[in-house]
Design an enzyme around this catalytic site. Structure first.
Site, PDB file in Angstrom:
ATOM      1  N   LEU A  10      28.529  38.494  22.108  1.00  0.00           N
ATOM      2  CA  LEU A  10      29.324  37.836  21.070  1.00  0.00           C
ATOM      3  C   LEU A  10      30.804  37.874  21.417  1.00  0.00           C
ATOM      4  CD1 LEU A  10      27.740  39.428  17.871  1.00  0.00           C
ATOM      5  CD2 LEU A  10      27.642  37.008  18.521  1.00  0.00           C
ATOM      6  N   TYR A  48       8.760  43.998  30.312  1.00  0.00           N
ATOM      7  CA  TYR A  48      10.112  44.314  30.771  1.00  0.00           C
ATOM      8  C   TYR A  48       9.967  45.116  32.068  1.00  0.00           C
ATOM      9  CZ  TYR A  48      11.745  43.199  25.992  1.00  0.00           C
ATOM     10  OH  TYR A  48      12.019  42.594  24.793  1.00  0.00           O
ATOM     11  N   PHE A  83      18.841  40.189  20.175  1.00  0.00           N
ATOM     12  CA  PHE A  83      20.182  39.693  20.528  1.00  0.00           C
ATOM     13  C   PHE A  83      21.193  39.981  19.403  1.00  0.00           C
ATOM     14  CE2 PHE A  83      18.164  36.080  23.302  1.00  0.00           C
ATOM     15  CZ  PHE A  83      17.871  37.004  24.290  1.00  0.00           C
ATOM     16  N   PRO A  84      21.165  41.187  18.807  1.00  0.00           N
ATOM     17  CA  PRO A  84      22.114  41.475  17.711  1.00  0.00           C
ATOM     18  C   PRO A  84      23.568  41.421  18.170  1.00  0.00           C
ATOM     19  CG  PRO A  84      21.085  43.504  18.495  1.00  0.00           C
ATOM     20  CD  PRO A  84      20.347  42.371  19.151  1.00  0.00           C
ATOM     21  N   LEU A  85      23.772  41.624  19.485  1.00  0.00           N
ATOM     22  CA  LEU A  85      25.140  41.586  20.030  1.00  0.00           C
ATOM     23  C   LEU A  85      25.356  40.319  20.843  1.00  0.00           C
ATOM     24  CD1 LEU A  85      25.325  45.325  21.181  1.00  0.00           C
ATOM     25  CD2 LEU A  85      26.269  44.302  19.098  1.00  0.00           C
ATOM     26  N   GLY A  86      24.433  39.377  20.735  1.00  0.00           N
ATOM     27  CA  GLY A  86      24.551  38.129  21.489  1.00  0.00           C
ATOM     28  C   GLY A  86      23.665  38.097  22.717  1.00  0.00           C
ATOM     29  N   GLY A  87      23.008  39.208  23.050  1.00  0.00           N
ATOM     30  CA  GLY A  87      22.058  39.228  24.162  1.00  0.00           C
ATOM     31  C   GLY A  87      22.722  38.975  25.498  1.00  0.00           C
ATOM     32  N   PHE A  88      22.188  37.999  26.245  1.00  0.00           N
ATOM     33  CA  PHE A  88      22.702  37.740  27.595  1.00  0.00           C
ATOM     34  C   PHE A  88      24.115  37.147  27.561  1.00  0.00           C
ATOM     35  CE2 PHE A  88      18.018  37.578  28.105  1.00  0.00           C
ATOM     36  CZ  PHE A  88      17.889  38.626  29.008  1.00  0.00           C
TER      37      PHE A  88
HETATM   38  N1  LIG Z   1      11.341  39.630  20.787  1.00  0.00           N
HETATM   39  C1  LIG Z   1      12.032  39.088  21.757  1.00  0.00           C
HETATM   40  O1  LIG Z   1      11.740  37.995  22.208  1.00  0.00           O
HETATM   41  C2  LIG Z   1      13.216  39.810  22.327  1.00  0.00           C
HETATM   42  C3  LIG Z   1      14.116  39.123  23.155  1.00  0.00           C
HETATM   43  C4  LIG Z   1      15.210  39.804  23.633  1.00  0.00           C
HETATM   44  C5  LIG Z   1      15.396  41.136  23.319  1.00  0.00           C
HETATM   45  N2  LIG Z   1      14.503  41.792  22.526  1.00  0.00           N
HETATM   46  C6  LIG Z   1      14.696  43.195  22.133  1.00  0.00           C
HETATM   47  O2  LIG Z   1      15.923  43.270  21.430  1.00  0.00           O
HETATM   48  C7  LIG Z   1      16.752  44.278  22.014  1.00  0.00           C
HETATM   49  C8  LIG Z   1      18.198  43.872  21.838  1.00  0.00           C
HETATM   50  O3  LIG Z   1      18.477  42.686  22.541  1.00  0.00           O
HETATM   51  P1  LIG Z   1      19.277  42.653  23.911  1.00  0.00           P
HETATM   52  O4  LIG Z   1      19.343  44.009  24.508  1.00  0.00           O
HETATM   53  O5  LIG Z   1      18.716  41.549  24.718  1.00  0.00           O
HETATM   54  O6  LIG Z   1      20.693  42.129  23.455  1.00  0.00           O
HETATM   55  P2  LIG Z   1      21.887  42.742  22.597  1.00  0.00           P
HETATM   56  O7  LIG Z   1      21.503  44.046  21.998  1.00  0.00           O
HETATM   57  O8  LIG Z   1      22.389  41.665  21.728  1.00  0.00           O
HETATM   58  O9  LIG Z   1      22.997  42.953  23.715  1.00  0.00           O
HETATM   59  C9  LIG Z   1      22.799  43.693  24.859  1.00  0.00           C
HETATM   60  C10 LIG Z   1      23.982  43.435  25.784  1.00  0.00           C
HETATM   61  O10 LIG Z   1      25.170  43.933  25.155  1.00  0.00           O
HETATM   62  C11 LIG Z   1      25.740  44.948  25.971  1.00  0.00           C
HETATM   63  N3  LIG Z   1      26.200  46.005  25.048  1.00  0.00           N
HETATM   64  C12 LIG Z   1      25.417  46.801  24.284  1.00  0.00           C
HETATM   65  N4  LIG Z   1      26.196  47.619  23.536  1.00  0.00           N
HETATM   66  C13 LIG Z   1      27.474  47.323  23.853  1.00  0.00           C
HETATM   67  C14 LIG Z   1      28.731  47.822  23.431  1.00  0.00           C
HETATM   68  N5  LIG Z   1      28.817  48.794  22.530  1.00  0.00           N
HETATM   69  N6  LIG Z   1      29.853  47.270  23.961  1.00  0.00           N
HETATM   70  C15 LIG Z   1      29.779  46.285  24.861  1.00  0.00           C
HETATM   71  N7  LIG Z   1      28.618  45.763  25.310  1.00  0.00           N
HETATM   72  C16 LIG Z   1      27.480  46.284  24.806  1.00  0.00           C
HETATM   73  C17 LIG Z   1      24.673  45.403  26.905  1.00  0.00           C
HETATM   74  O11 LIG Z   1      25.239  45.786  28.143  1.00  0.00           O
HETATM   75  P3  LIG Z   1      25.291  47.327  28.626  1.00  0.00           P
HETATM   76  O12 LIG Z   1      23.939  47.662  29.139  1.00  0.00           O
HETATM   77  O13 LIG Z   1      26.344  47.316  29.656  1.00  0.00           O
HETATM   78  O14 LIG Z   1      25.676  48.133  27.420  1.00  0.00           O
HETATM   79  C18 LIG Z   1      23.848  44.132  27.085  1.00  0.00           C
HETATM   80  O15 LIG Z   1      24.433  43.306  28.068  1.00  0.00           O
HETATM   81  C19 LIG Z   1      16.283  44.322  23.457  1.00  0.00           C
HETATM   82  O16 LIG Z   1      16.694  45.505  24.096  1.00  0.00           O
HETATM   83  C20 LIG Z   1      14.795  44.158  23.304  1.00  0.00           C
HETATM   84  O17 LIG Z   1      14.191  45.396  23.012  1.00  0.00           O
HETATM   85  C21 LIG Z   1      13.424  41.144  22.021  1.00  0.00           C
END
Ligand SMILES: NC(=O)c1ccc[n+]([C@@H]2O[C@H](COP(=O)([O-])OP(=O)(O)OC[C@H]3O[C@@H](n4cnc5c(N)ncnc54)[C@H](OP(=O)(O)O)[C@@H]3O)[C@@H](O)[C@H]2O)c1
Length: 299
Positions: free
Chosen positions: A226, A68, A218-223
């Site tokens: 949701l 990252y 991607f618990p919140l849908g990632g890129f």
């Molecule tokens: N193993 C793998 O291949 C893999 C792949 C992807 C990710 N990951 C890990 O999983 C973690 C979680 O995934 P992720 O960060 O990609 O996706 P996520 O947690 O599903 O969603 C993150 C997105 O949601 C937004 N967000 C977060 N909280 C929010 C809220 N309360 N209200 C509105 N928007 C909100 C964030 O933007 P803001 O910054 O504006 O809040 C960001 O755009 C990553 O940080 C990483 O450590 C692992």
């Protein structure tokens, strides 16, 4: 004994066969790098504030990767939190590299994996890594079958050398989990999963029976965050936000689910941590369970 109740930060969970116990609501650090998970963040002080506020609020499970940024996210974690508080579990992953074109390429040879461990140790400022997930590259939309025995064997060897304490897996199929378990103990599995994407329902239940945590990325849908009218309706009725409802649903989905929502915003972090205090009735859970069927209907 793992706490099945929610409470503050969702209760606690101990990684199997380890002394590592974490709150079920943790933090995913991927969003701390710059746009496209590349380069420094626009607001470095804000990134540090998110990490410090999370840990001050009781978060003791941080998910990261040295690819990252690359390197940047780990360097921010070190700057914000080193020397690390007792009990903080940093989980990292190996299996990818980021060439200058910013793409995500596999890095899975024994040398790649060994170099990856040393990159993590150096940038996090550690002598040993608590948990390292082998992250299989898979296909565009998720894991792909194929042996991961060579890579898991390399990680087991790095553990014998004392550089890694425990091994997990990411972006893997059930068959790959079983293959890895025949080689070494697996303490967690991290795959893509949320209210709308539920391909891993069976795997989650299998891991729950074994006491192994499932950590949805991607618990919140990632890129693609949701979006669902049902989710918004439920959130409105509960005076919560859709993201809080999505996280609470995951906590309720199975007691072995650990959360690592990613955010670069202190306000979103606070919102996400408060999800542990939300209650969902059986009727609401049933309503939310309908979202996946709708989301996946066109495929
Ligand atoms: N193993 C793998 O291949 C893999 C792949 C992807 C990710 N990951 C890990 O999983 C973690 C979680 O995934 P992720 O960060 O990609 O996706 P996520 O947690 O599903 O969603 C993150 C997105 O949601 C937004 N967000 C977060 N909280 C929010 C809220 N309360 N209200 C509105 N928007 C909100 C964030 O933007 P803001 O910054 O504006 O809040 C960001 O755009 C990553 O940080 C990483 O450590 C692992």
């Amino acid at each position: 004994m793992n706490e099945m109740t929610e409470g503050t930060l969702g209760g606690r969970f101990t990684f199997p066969g380890t002394s590592l116990t974490v709150q079920r609501i943790g933090y995913g650090a991927m969003q701390l790098a710059g746009p496209g998970v590349w380069g420094p963040p626009k607001d470095p002080d804000g990134a540090i504030a998110v990490l410090r506020e999370g840990v001050a609020a009781g978060v003791n499970h941080i998910d990261t990767a040295d690819f990252y940024g690359p390197h940047i996210t780990n360097q921010i974690i070190r700057q914000a939190l080193h020397p690390y508080p007792t009990g903080l579990v940093i989980v990292t992953k190996l299996g990818a590299r980021r060439p200058p074109d910013k793409s995500w390429q596999p890095a899975i040879s024994p040398q790649d994996l060994t170099d990856g461990v040393h990159d993590n140790l150096r940038n996090l400022g550690l002598d040993a890594l608590d948990i390292v997930n082998y992250r299989a590259m898979g296909a565009i939309h998720g894991p792909a079958e194929g042996s991961i025995a060579e890579q898991v064997t390399v990680l087991a060897e790095l553990r014998r050398k004392g550089l890694i304490r425990h091994i997990g897996l990411s972006n893997v199929t059930a068959a790959q989990v079983a293959e890895a378990q025949a080689i070494t103990d697996i303490v967690c599995v991290q795959n893509s999963y949320n209210l709308a994407q539920r391909h891993d329902d069976t795997l989650i239940d299998d891991l729950a029976r074994q006491g192994i945590p499932y950590v949805p990325f991607f618990p919140l849908g990632g890129f693609t965050p949701l979006q669902s009218s049902t989710l918004s309706d439920v959130a409105g009725r509960l005076e919560a936000t859709p993201m809080q409802v999505a996280l609470t649903w995951l906590l309720r989905r199975s007691p072995n689910i650990l959360l690592i929502p990613g955010t670069s915003s202190v306000a979103h972090l606070r919102e996400n941590l408060a999800a542990g205090q939300l209650t969902l009735s059986p009727q609401v859970l049933e309503e939310l369970d309908g979202i996946a069927a709708t989301a996946e209907a066109p495929h």
